[in-house]
Design an enzyme around this catalytic site. Structure first.
Site, short mmCIF file in Angstrom:
data_model
loop_
_atom_site.label_atom_id
_atom_site.label_comp_id
_atom_site.label_asym_id
_atom_site.label_seq_id
_atom_site.Cartn_x
_atom_site.Cartn_y
_atom_site.Cartn_z
CE LYS A 170 -2.01 2.86 2.61
NZ LYS A 170 -2.16 3.96 1.61
N GLY B 196 6.77 6.02 8.02
CA GLY B 196 5.85 7.15 8.06
C GLY B 196 5.96 7.86 9.39
CB SER B 197 3.72 10.29 10.99
OG SER B 197 2.48 9.61 11.16
CB VAL C 85 0.68 6.67 10.97
CG1 VAL C 85 0.28 5.45 10.12
CG2 VAL C 85 -0.18 7.87 10.58
N GLY C 86 2.53 5.14 13.06
CA GLY C 86 3.29 3.96 13.43
C GLY C 86 2.80 3.35 14.74
CD GLU D 29 13.62 2.53 10.42
OE1 GLU D 29 13.91 3.61 10.93
OE2 GLU D 29 14.11 1.45 10.79
CB CYS E 201 13.27 10.01 7.91
SG CYS E 201 14.21 8.77 7.02
CD GLN F 174 5.03 18.24 4.59
OE1 GLN F 174 4.38 17.21 4.63
NE2 GLN F 174 5.75 18.68 5.61
CD GLU G 113 10.18 13.80 10.92
OE1 GLU G 113 11.10 13.32 10.25
OE2 GLU G 113 9.18 13.15 11.26
#
Length: 483
Positions: free
Chosen positions: A173, A226-227, A230-231, A248, A282, A329, A381
């Site tokens: 995905k 990702g963020s 979400v992780g 990550e 990142c 963004q 971040e």
């Protein structure tokens, strides 16, 4: 009317229940294409097909699997200019970076093609007489891969290549912001000698398709980039099924510049690390921790260098900074500029939206001065072409500032002192440490990952990837005595 790009499910290209438009961030009048969005039922079909195909793929001979991965990697490298153009067009990074990303992605496949032939187990004598022990790795099963938009081809490839090399099936995905690169890579994979259903591209929103994917008990492992929020959500969903996870996530990388550093080198490393990929990495150097003895001279050259950087269309010759990836963004980036000012930081240059010949999400690189590690711009971040300078009075203070974060992906130091370099390497609490190099930029044959909120699970890349994509089996054999 734009051509509709389809999902690849169970060996067939299929439409979905809706479509989304893919817009070029360098030119908002340029629609790259329309991309199908899969339904939850289609995702279930993909998972079922993957489970069947994985058994067949695991039984393929080593050279047959080797040839598949080599063919994918070789084609990607041969088409790096073409596919890099597409990547830069949809993501916004300058063409040289887009081309380089595709070529590096091809190298991941050729590297893991060779790893197919290097899968060697261990043997040992048991503590019991007449018993021998055989230890080897087997595929984990069906792997869900959820990849980000900032490196749409490379990050996906460093997950897909080892997954296939170690005998697994894949449900991919990709990020909805960069679907064109995902379809292009899938087209290459789909042409190979693989079982029907082994590799599936399922495009759709994270809230529905992505959530159903990570909650599925039929998924054996999830690799996510990702963020942090979400992780953590993925980890919470996966634990209910005891699904293996590798993540990550965020970062707040620091580059320490010591008073004995080569000044020109330090400025070059800071500019490249902070603003490469429009700061959307990142591994970006968002905190520049500078010794007081070199601070003023460093800042003067740093600001001049940032002001000289050319912001423009990703495919235009000479562009050093492309647009940021999306309207959202850009909005978040400009909000961080306002936040930094409100916290008392001095915006020495940039940090502004600018116009170019084509309408896009253009922003100049910004540098904050007079900042502290307690400011939100140095805690959170930003994922933006923004960097903060933090002045310190000693090496010890610099190391403390570098480590004073909940993240721990990369860090770097610029120094001519072997003593400082070695001490920093051993004491920086990050997964990757760079000495006289930018914090952004890693090799594909060695492990990548961090600490704290940056990473969770085993490392990615190199031989270390086997820890995630395989499971270990220990066999005990009693053959008896010959008659």
């Amino acid at each position: 009317m734009q051509d509709l790009k389809l999902n690849y499910i169970a060996g067939d290209w299929v439409s979905g229940t809706s479509e989304i438009a893919n817009i070029n961030p360098s030119d908002l009048s340029d629609t790259i294409g329309m991309f199908a969005q899969a339904s939850a039922d289609q995702l279930d079909d993909a998972i079922a097909a993957a489970r069947r195909a994985q058994v067949e793929w695991a039984g393929y001979g080593l050279e047959r699997k080797y040839n598949v991965l080599m063919a994918i990697g070789t084609e990607m490298m041969a088409r790096a200019e073409e596919l890099g153009t597409l990547l830069s067009r949809e993501e916004g990074k300058p063409f040289a970076e887009g081309k380089g990303e595709v070529y590096r992605a091809g190298q991941f496949f050729t590297y893991y093609a060779a790893e197919v032939l290097r899968q060697i187990g261990d043997t040992a004598d048991s503590v019991r007489d007449g018993v021998e022990v055989d230890v080897r790795r087997e595929p984990v099963g069906v792997v869900a891969i959820i990849s980000p938009w900032n490196f749409p081809t490379a990050t996906a490839s460093w997950k897909i290549a080892p997954a296939l090399a170690f005998g697994n099936a894949v449900i991919w995905k990709p990020a909805n912001l960069t679907p064109a690169s995902a379809v292009a890579l899938t087209e290459i994979i789909a042409r190979q000698d693989i079982p029907k259903g082994l590799f599936n591209l399922v495009m759709g929103p994270g809230g529905s398709v992505g959530q159903r994917l990570v909650e599925s008990p039929a998924i054996n492992a999830i690799s996510f980039t990702g963020s942090v929020p979400v992780g953590k959500g993925i980890a919470a969903a996966a634990i209910g099924n005891l699904t293996k996870v590798q993540m990550e996530m965020g970062s707040k990388n620091a580059l320490a510049v010591m008073d004995d550093a080569n000044l020109d080198l330090a400025v070059t490393l800071a500019l490249g690390g902070a603003f490469g990929g429009t700061g959307q990495k990142c591994t970006a150097s968002s905190r520049l921790v500078v010794h007081a003895g070199i601070h003023d001279a460093f800042v003067e050259k740093l600001v001049a260098g940032a002001q000289a950087m050319r912001v423009g269309h990703a495919l235009a010759e000479g562009t050093q900074l492309g647009p940021v990836a999306s309207a959202q963004q850009l909005k978040e980036n400009l909000a961080y500029v306002d936040l930094g000012k409100s916290e008392g930081a001095e915006l020495a240059c940039g940090g502004e939206r600018v116009t170019r010949e084509t309408e896009g999400y253009y922003m100049t690189p910004g540098i904050f001065l007079n900042t502290t590690n307690q400011m939100r711009i140095n805690i959170e971040e930003m994922f933006a072409p923004l960097a903060s300078v933090i002045k310190v009075g000693s090496y010890d203070e610099a190391l403390h500032v570098v480590n004073d974060t909940r993240f721990g992906l990369t860090s770097g130091i610029v120094t001519t002192s072997l003593t400082r370099a070695n001490h920093f390497r051993r004491n920086a609490r990050t997964g990757c440490v760079m000495i006289n190099l930018p914090t952004a930029g890693t090799d594909y044959h060695v492990p990548f990952g961090g600490r704290g909120d940056s990473s969770y699970g085993t490392r990615e890349q190199g031989t270390y990837a086997a820890e995630f994509y395989t499971t270990v089996k220990t066999s005990y054999i009693s053959s008896g005595l010959p008659e």
